[in-house]
Design a protein around this motif. Structure first.
Motif, PDB file in Angstrom:
ATOM      1  N   ALA A 199      46.709  51.157  46.262  1.00 14.30           N
ATOM      2  CA  ALA A 199      47.818  51.464  45.360  1.00 14.30           C
ATOM      3  C   ALA A 199      47.789  52.937  44.978  1.00 14.30           C
ATOM      4  O   ALA A 199      46.724  53.555  44.866  1.00 14.30           O
ATOM      5  N   PHE A 200      48.983  53.462  44.733  1.00 13.45           N
ATOM      6  CA  PHE A 200      49.147  54.865  44.371  1.00 13.45           C
ATOM      7  C   PHE A 200      50.098  54.964  43.180  1.00 13.45           C
ATOM      8  O   PHE A 200      51.096  54.246  43.106  1.00 13.45           O
ATOM      9  N   GLY A 201      49.757  55.840  42.248  1.00 11.74           N
ATOM     10  CA  GLY A 201      50.606  56.095  41.097  1.00 11.74           C
ATOM     11  C   GLY A 201      50.506  57.549  40.708  1.00 11.74           C
ATOM     12  O   GLY A 201      49.893  58.363  41.415  1.00 11.74           O
ATOM     13  N   LEU A 202      51.078  57.882  39.586  1.00 13.05           N
ATOM     14  CA  LEU A 202      51.075  59.266  39.125  1.00 13.05           C
ATOM     15  C   LEU A 202      49.644  59.701  38.807  1.00 13.05           C
ATOM     16  O   LEU A 202      49.013  59.198  37.888  1.00 13.05           O
ATOM     17  N   GLY A 203      49.109  60.626  39.607  1.00  8.85           N
ATOM     18  CA  GLY A 203      47.768  61.134  39.393  1.00  8.85           C
ATOM     19  C   GLY A 203      46.671  60.115  39.609  1.00  8.85           C
ATOM     20  O   GLY A 203      45.577  60.263  39.060  1.00  8.85           O
ATOM     21  N   ARG A 204      46.938  59.131  40.445  1.00  3.45           N
ATOM     22  CA  ARG A 204      45.967  58.033  40.555  1.00  3.45           C
ATOM     23  C   ARG A 204      46.128  57.295  41.880  1.00  3.45           C
ATOM     24  O   ARG A 204      47.245  57.068  42.344  1.00  3.45           O
ATOM     25  N   ALA A 205      45.006  56.910  42.481  1.00  2.00           N
ATOM     26  CA  ALA A 205      44.999  56.088  43.686  1.00  2.00           C
ATOM     27  C   ALA A 205      43.777  55.185  43.623  1.00  2.00           C
ATOM     28  O   ALA A 205      42.689  55.635  43.261  1.00  2.00           O
ATOM     29  N   GLU A 206      43.958  53.910  43.970  1.00  2.00           N
ATOM     30  CA  GLU A 206      42.848  52.954  43.881  1.00  2.00           C
ATOM     31  C   GLU A 206      42.955  51.913  44.983  1.00  2.00           C
ATOM     32  O   GLU A 206      44.050  51.600  45.461  1.00  2.00           O
ATOM     33  N   VAL A 207      41.795  51.369  45.354  1.00  2.00           N
ATOM     34  CA  VAL A 207      41.722  50.205  46.237  1.00  2.00           C
ATOM     35  C   VAL A 207      41.209  49.031  45.415  1.00  2.00           C
ATOM     36  O   VAL A 207      40.196  49.147  44.722  1.00  2.00           O
ATOM     37  N   SER A 208      41.913  47.913  45.466  1.00  2.00           N
ATOM     38  CA  SER A 208      41.485  46.694  44.774  1.00  2.00           C
ATOM     39  C   SER A 208      40.940  45.718  45.802  1.00  2.00           C
ATOM     40  O   SER A 208      41.592  45.425  46.815  1.00  2.00           O
ATOM     41  N   MET A 209      39.749  45.212  45.557  1.00  2.00           N
ATOM     42  CA  MET A 209      39.109  44.282  46.475  1.00  2.00           C
ATOM     43  C   MET A 209      39.772  42.900  46.426  1.00  2.00           C
ATOM     44  O   MET A 209      40.287  42.481  45.381  1.00  2.00           O
ATOM     45  N   PRO A 210      39.761  42.160  47.535  1.00  2.00           N
ATOM     46  CA  PRO A 210      40.392  40.843  47.554  1.00  2.00           C
ATOM     47  C   PRO A 210      39.857  39.863  46.517  1.00  2.00           C
ATOM     48  O   PRO A 210      40.584  38.963  46.079  1.00  2.00           O
ATOM     49  N   ALA A 211      38.601  40.027  46.101  1.00  2.00           N
ATOM     50  CA  ALA A 211      38.028  39.096  45.122  1.00  2.00           C
ATOM     51  C   ALA A 211      38.673  39.219  43.753  1.00  2.00           C
ATOM     52  O   ALA A 211      38.584  38.308  42.923  1.00  2.00           O
ATOM     53  N   VAL A 212      39.330  40.344  43.485  1.00  2.00           N
ATOM     54  CA  VAL A 212      39.991  40.553  42.196  1.00  2.00           C
ATOM     55  C   VAL A 212      41.455  40.149  42.331  1.00  2.00           C
ATOM     56  O   VAL A 212      42.216  40.774  43.074  1.00  2.00           O
ATOM     57  N   VAL A 213      41.851  39.090  41.626  1.00  2.00           N
ATOM     58  CA  VAL A 213      43.222  38.583  41.701  1.00  2.00           C
ATOM     59  C   VAL A 213      43.967  39.002  40.437  1.00  2.00           C
ATOM     60  O   VAL A 213      43.489  38.797  39.326  1.00  2.00           O
ATOM     61  N   VAL A 214      45.148  39.601  40.604  1.00  2.00           N
ATOM     62  CA  VAL A 214      45.951  40.058  39.469  1.00  2.00           C
ATOM     63  C   VAL A 214      47.282  39.317  39.455  1.00  2.00           C
ATOM     64  O   VAL A 214      47.797  38.898  40.493  1.00  2.00           O
ATOM     65  N   ASP A 215      47.834  39.148  38.258  1.00  2.00           N
ATOM     66  CA  ASP A 215      49.122  38.458  38.128  1.00  2.00           C
ATOM     67  C   ASP A 215      50.271  39.308  38.646  1.00  2.00           C
ATOM     68  O   ASP A 215      51.257  38.790  39.185  1.00  2.00           O
ATOM     69  N   SER A 216      50.164  40.606  38.445  1.00  2.00           N
ATOM     70  CA  SER A 216      51.193  41.532  38.901  1.00  2.00           C
ATOM     71  C   SER A 216      50.552  42.896  39.102  1.00  2.00           C
ATOM     72  O   SER A 216      49.412  43.129  38.688  1.00  2.00           O
TER      73      SER A 216
END
Length: 738
Positions: free
Chosen positions: A87-104
């Motif tokens: 994911a990319f946003g203003l001043g920020r980039a991250e990778v989320s691992m499959p084990a972490v589930v988010v609602d949105s």
């Protein structure tokens, strides 16, 4: 672009993307843009490169995981166990691992592409292959980020041919680690794998024989101009931009009260002397040249200026591979070098979390700036003797073990006089909020609790913690704390033993665009109107905006400053990061200076910022657009402050007790030179003591509160008085510095 063929055989194409280069932005597919080939999507968004995205359904081209494009979440997608994302946003980039589930998708996300199976998690490659997805060699597409989040890696591996057999998941994970990825996720592969690059077209060989129509994509736009979209600027703010948070104390080279400007060129330091509002003479400084390694961030980023020997001239220090080197100014150059603390590379000081915290500050109030820096064990302070430095005393609360190895903590170290005892204190942000440790002269006392700017309340993000300033807004000699929250600037006035209720400042909110690095990083405090308190200025997209401090608050109405606008090219870090507030003519009012493409320009509030003064010719054409040069620009208004012991013979109330040259005999002729100061003779003080100890000296009871201390050496003392005090005060400052 990296192309690699191996003996296995594998054909690999990889893009290493500098997310912090001017004009680099990431773009993912909107829901309405789905069902295209990679090259078709790249053409649609005018991209310079693109790859395929998530696994998908051929029925409706919905993705298997979350998808967001241009800030618009796809309504028919959701995260699930097994789906990770980049994911990319203003001043920020991250990778989320499959084990972490988010609602949105998190609220900060503007672009997001999901994948299945983790590849790399915190530098560790995925350890096993499982299921046909991973155990069989297939064409592959992957995306990852470096540890600092400033570099993206986009990779395509061809497969299902004799020229390239494809990879298993573990092989792909090893490749991503080899390229430099700290976290990485496996995107859709097989016949979907494709990479398109402007000028080259599709640079791999899709296994279907041609590009497949896929659901979503990840594209790169590299315009070459403007602030990048997803660059995490924590490194700049914690390592390079110490000047903005008072890592230096003065750049007045010749003690005339005017702030001069210095910077490092390829061949060494160059300074320009200011006189009566103009720049009149270039001074050649120490040969801290590129060829001797000073073009490395761990070198040029440590340049600091302050008065080490108490003669009023601004001296210069910087760290090379063996330790700190300091050069004493005589007003016309830097003829004498003294050895500073041995902050050597081999002792670990090449790490930014240590060398980036180097500060100059007079922690023992003897009139000489000392050196402080954070090591793994805590903040170390070495007191200056004028000819060298004593053994350090240590504030262990700022150690790695106490959480200060994190940028969001060590990047907030600020130094100023919090309790008005003339000694410079230290404040920093812990995970729970601000804490300030008063200096005792040979140690630090128990912390004072400051504003609750905690990680839990969002202050762990760089757009907030990097704006924290420790400045004396109201001129009472007690430093105040200010910082920008998501709603705007807020300040808490210091009481000497704590901090008052919040005072709302300019509404520089995220919602109104102030979450952009090119805006929030330009917040500067200074006295632009010469009334002896501090105003605040910052650069909006349309130009600089200033708010005056009036009657205990910042004026609601903004004063338009210089037109340093995005439209006129000021949206580049090589320009906006150089903005400084400095007093060029010792009139008590600070000018706004910044580096344009043609060199330094300075504007004054006195004429409505109408006519710029031309400063040093540090232009793009002569190479000054490179960070190893523009990041070294130093400009700090000399600020007189009180000292513990009266200096005989200078005709000034140095210790601010209302008396001039008290306890001095007729034979005393100190000439303004500092004595040895408390506790510096033996150079072996390492422990902390309580305030007012014998070693630390004792201040008069009215220190910092008197409003009738005529002739006080403190320039800041005038802020308690009418503006009429400025003229005689500046005259005294000039006489003392000469």
């Amino acid at each position: 672009m990296l192309k690699r063929s191996t003996s296995t055989p594998w054909k690999i194409v990889a893009l290493e993307v500098d997310l912090c280069h001017d004009g680099v932005k990431v773009r993912a597919t909107k829901s309405a843009e789905r069902q295209r080939t990679v090259s078709s999507f790249a053409d649609l968004v005018d991209a310079d490169a693109a790859i395929n995205g998530d696994f998908f359904s051929f029925d409706d081209y919905s993705t298997s995981g979350l998808a967001v494009g241009a800030g618009e979440p796809w309504a028919d997608t959701a995260d699930g166990n097994g789906s990770g994302f980049i994911a990319f946003g203003l001043g920020r980039a991250e990778v989320s691992m499959p084990a972490v589930v988010v609602d949105s998708a998190p609220s900060w996300v503007r672009e997001l592409v999901s994948g299945r199976r983790p590849l790399v998690n915190e530098g560790v490659p995925y350890p096993m292959d499982e299921g046909d997805l991973c155990t069989v060699r297939h064409p592959r597409t992957a995306a990852g980020l470096s540890q600092d989040g400033r570099t993206a890696y986009l990779v395509v591996v061809d497969g299902r041919s004799t020229a390239s057999v494809g990879m298993r998941c573990t092989e792909l994970a090893d490749l991503m680690v080899d390229l430099g990825a700290w976290n990485a996720v496996n995107l859709d592969g097989g016949g979907s794998s494709a990479m398109w690059v402007r000028g080259s077209g599709v640079v791999n060989v899709p296994s279907d024989g041609s590009q497949r129509v896929v659901a979503n994509h990840l594209a790169l736009v590299a315009s070459g101009a403007g602030e990048p979209g997803s660059c995490d600027r924590s490194w700049e703010e914690s390592t390079l931009h110490g000047e903005v948070v008072a890592a230096s104390t003065t750049t007045d080279l010749d003690a005339d009260g005017d702030a001069d400007l210095c910077a490092r060129a390829a061949s060494g330091v160059r300074c320009w002397r200011a006189q009566d509002g103009a720049f009149v003479e270039e001074i050649v400084g120490p040969a801290l040249a590129d060829e001797s390694g000073w073009d490395a961030p761990g070198r040029y980023g440590t340049l600091r200026m302050g008065d080490l020997d108490g003669d009023g001239d601004a001296d210069l220090c910087g760290r090379d591979g063996t330790g700190v080197r300091c050069f004493l100014s005589d007003g016309a150059g830097f003829p004498d070098e003294i050895a500073g603390p041995a902050l050597a590379d081999e002792a670990g000081w090449d790490d930014a979390k240590y060398h980036g915290t180097l500060r100059m500050a007079d922690v023992d109030a003897d009139g000489r700036d000392d050196l402080c820096a954070r090591a793994a064990a805590g903040l170390h302070c070495w007191r200056s003797t004028g000819e060298g430095f004593s053994e350090p005393f240590v504030l262990a609360d700022l150690s790695d073990d106490n959480g200060f190895a994190a940028m969001a903590q060590y990047g907030t170290i600020r130094m100023a006089d919090v309790d008005a005892d003339a000694r410079i204190d230290v404040c920093a942000r812990t995970a729970e909020g601000m804490r300030c440790w008063p200096s005792t002269g040979d140690g630090f006392a128990a912390p004072i609790v400051g504003p609750e700017w905690s990680d839990a309340s969002g202050w762990g993000r760089v757009q907030y913690w990097s704006t924290i300033r420790l400045v004396d807004i109201d001129g009472d000699r007690k430093a105040d704390l200010c910082g920008r929250s998501s709603a705007g600037l807020r300040c808490h006035l210091g009481t000497g033993s704590g901090f008052g209720e919040v005072i709302e400042g300019p509404a520089w909110s995220d919602e109104s665009g102030w979450g952009d690095y090119a805006n929030y990083s330009t917040i500067r405090f200074g006295d632009i109107d010469g009334d002896a308190d501090l105003d605040v200025c910052a650069r909006a997209n349309a130009g600089v905006r200033c708010h005056l401090w009036e009657a205990g608050a910042f004026a609601a109405e903004a004063i338009p400053g210089p037109e340093l606008s995005d439209e006129t090219g000021w949206g580049s870090i090589r320009f906006f990061s150089t903005m400084r507030l400095v007093d060029l003519d010792a009139d008590g009012a600070e000018e706004i200076c910044a580096r344009a493409g043609a060199g330094i320009r300075c504007w004054s509030y006195a004429d409505g910022f109408a006519t710029p003064v031309e400063g040093p010719p540090w232009s793009d054409d002569t190479g000054w657009g490179a960070p190893q040069y523009y990041e070294t620009i130093r400009g700090v208004t000399p600020t007189m402050h009180c000292v513990l012991d009266e200096r005989c013979g200078d005709g000034i109330d140095d210790d601010c007790d209302g008396e001039i040259d008290e306890d001095c005999s007729a034979d005393d002729s100190g000439g303004g030179e500092a004595d040895d100061g408390p506790g510096t003779e033996d150079g072996d003080d390492t422990g902390a003591s309580t305030a007012g100890s014998e070693d630390g000296g004792t201040l008069p009871g009215t220190f910092g509160e008197s409003e009738d201390a005529a002739g006080c050496a403190c320039r800041t003392s005038a802020r308690d008085q009418s503006a009429l005090w400025l003229v005689p005060l500046v005259a005294l400052a000039r006489r003392r510095r000469r």
